[in-house]
Design a protein around this motif. Sequence first.
Motif, PDB file in Angstrom:
ATOM      1  N   LEU A  58       0.793 -12.951  21.293  1.00 24.14           N
ATOM      2  CA  LEU A  58       1.237 -13.045  19.911  1.00 24.14           C
ATOM      3  C   LEU A  58       1.691 -14.469  19.596  1.00 24.14           C
ATOM      4  CD1 LEU A  58       1.808 -11.498  17.283  1.00 24.14           C
ATOM      5  CD2 LEU A  58       4.094 -11.048  18.160  1.00 24.14           C
ATOM      6  N   TYR A  59       2.414 -15.096  20.509  1.00 25.01           N
ATOM      7  CA  TYR A  59       2.868 -16.469  20.315  1.00 25.01           C
ATOM      8  C   TYR A  59       1.672 -17.415  20.205  1.00 25.01           C
ATOM      9  CZ  TYR A  59       5.408 -20.820  20.960  1.00 25.01           C
ATOM     10  OH  TYR A  59       5.904 -22.079  20.797  1.00 25.01           O
ATOM     11  N   ALA A  60       0.675 -17.222  21.052  1.00 31.88           N
ATOM     12  CA  ALA A  60      -0.522 -18.067  21.007  1.00 31.88           C
ATOM     13  C   ALA A  60      -1.268 -17.869  19.682  1.00 31.88           C
ATOM     14  CB  ALA A  60      -1.434 -17.749  22.186  1.00 31.88           C
ATOM     15  N   ASP A  61      -1.357 -16.618  19.222  1.00 28.18           N
ATOM     16  CA  ASP A  61      -2.000 -16.354  17.937  1.00 28.18           C
ATOM     17  C   ASP A  61      -1.251 -17.051  16.805  1.00 28.18           C
ATOM     18  OD1 ASP A  61      -3.989 -14.824  19.052  1.00 28.18           O
ATOM     19  OD2 ASP A  61      -3.052 -12.899  18.565  1.00 28.18           O
ATOM     20  N   ARG A  66      -0.673 -21.406  12.809  1.00 30.49           N
ATOM     21  CA  ARG A  66       0.086 -22.537  12.274  1.00 30.49           C
ATOM     22  C   ARG A  66      -0.765 -23.801  12.253  1.00 30.49           C
ATOM     23  NH1 ARG A  66       2.876 -26.535  14.235  1.00 30.49           N
ATOM     24  NH2 ARG A  66       2.685 -25.873  16.393  1.00 30.49           N
ATOM     25  N   ARG A  67      -1.483 -24.060  13.327  1.00 28.39           N
ATOM     26  CA  ARG A  67      -2.354 -25.251  13.384  1.00 28.39           C
ATOM     27  C   ARG A  67      -3.452 -25.178  12.333  1.00 28.39           C
ATOM     28  NH1 ARG A  67      -3.015 -24.310  19.046  1.00 28.39           N
ATOM     29  NH2 ARG A  67      -1.129 -25.002  20.042  1.00 28.39           N
ATOM     30  N   ARG A  68      -4.043 -23.989  12.209  1.00 25.77           N
ATOM     31  CA  ARG A  68      -5.141 -23.808  11.264  1.00 25.77           C
ATOM     32  C   ARG A  68      -4.643 -24.007   9.827  1.00 25.77           C
ATOM     33  NH1 ARG A  68      -6.750 -19.301  13.146  1.00 25.77           N
ATOM     34  NH2 ARG A  68      -5.530 -17.951  11.797  1.00 25.77           N
ATOM     35  N   THR A  69      -3.483 -23.444   9.481  1.00 22.35           N
ATOM     36  CA  THR A  69      -2.977 -23.596   8.113  1.00 22.35           C
ATOM     37  C   THR A  69      -2.564 -25.036   7.820  1.00 22.35           C
ATOM     38  OG1 THR A  69      -0.784 -22.840   8.817  1.00 22.35           O
ATOM     39  CG2 THR A  69      -2.246 -21.202   7.816  1.00 22.35           C
ATOM     40  N   SER A  70      -1.998 -25.729   8.798  1.00 19.07           N
ATOM     41  CA  SER A  70      -1.637 -27.135   8.552  1.00 19.07           C
ATOM     42  C   SER A  70      -2.898 -27.977   8.363  1.00 19.07           C
ATOM     43  CB  SER A  70      -0.767 -27.689   9.672  1.00 19.07           C
ATOM     44  OG  SER A  70      -1.469 -27.745  10.879  1.00 19.07           O
ATOM     45  N   LYS A  71      -3.938 -27.672   9.097  1.00 18.21           N
ATOM     46  CA  LYS A  71      -5.202 -28.389   8.930  1.00 18.21           C
ATOM     47  C   LYS A  71      -5.788 -28.103   7.545  1.00 18.21           C
ATOM     48  CE  LYS A  71      -9.776 -28.860  10.995  1.00 18.21           C
ATOM     49  NZ  LYS A  71     -10.700 -28.352  12.009  1.00 18.21           N
ATOM     50  N   GLU A  72      -5.709 -26.846   7.105  1.00 18.88           N
ATOM     51  CA  GLU A  72      -6.214 -26.487   5.783  1.00 18.88           C
ATOM     52  C   GLU A  72      -5.427 -27.180   4.680  1.00 18.88           C
ATOM     53  OE1 GLU A  72      -6.029 -22.224   5.790  1.00 18.88           O
ATOM     54  OE2 GLU A  72      -7.860 -22.025   6.960  1.00 18.88           O
TER      55      GLU A  72
END
Length: 187
Positions: A58-61, A66-72
């Motif tokens: 769950l933490y990895a997900d 978080r990384r994906r949304t910051s990139k977006e």
Amino acid sequence: MAENTEPQEELTQEPSVQTDNLENEQAEAVAAEEVPEMSAEEQLKIELAELKDKYLRLYADFENFRRRTSKEKLELLSSANAELMKTVLPVVDDFERAMQSFELTTEVEPLKEGVLLIYNKFYKALESKGLKPMESKGEVFDAELHESITQFPAPSEDLKGKVVDEIEKGYFLNEKVIRYAKVVVGA
């Protein structure tokens, strides 16, 4: 001879059925021997290990999310800037043409008119993106909209606490203040 072949087939089928039954019984016996009764402590350890695994997944997900949304978000900001630049580029072209005409023209009036046209075009381009000027002069001083540079004695009683002069215009971008108006307030 036909009679002899049939009984032999029956005999060959019966041992295979018996062998399957023996294998099943042996497998069940082995399984029963392999799974001894676990103590409560061992069960809790297994449950804890499973919960730790679930937590790590769950933490990895979440980290991936978080990384994906910051990139977006970064991509969205860069594309928003691109849209603004596309809107402003025709105005830049007009300024370049005006600068060329400054070198060729000696009359001031046509140059003033050209610069005024470019200003209006630029202003409309900014308005199309949601920019709106703030009207401050004569309004009651509001600390959420105005930044008081200084106070000046009000020329009349009705101008006390109101904006007497506007030094720098304030602006809204889609109803949000992006620059506070710098004003002189009547005291």
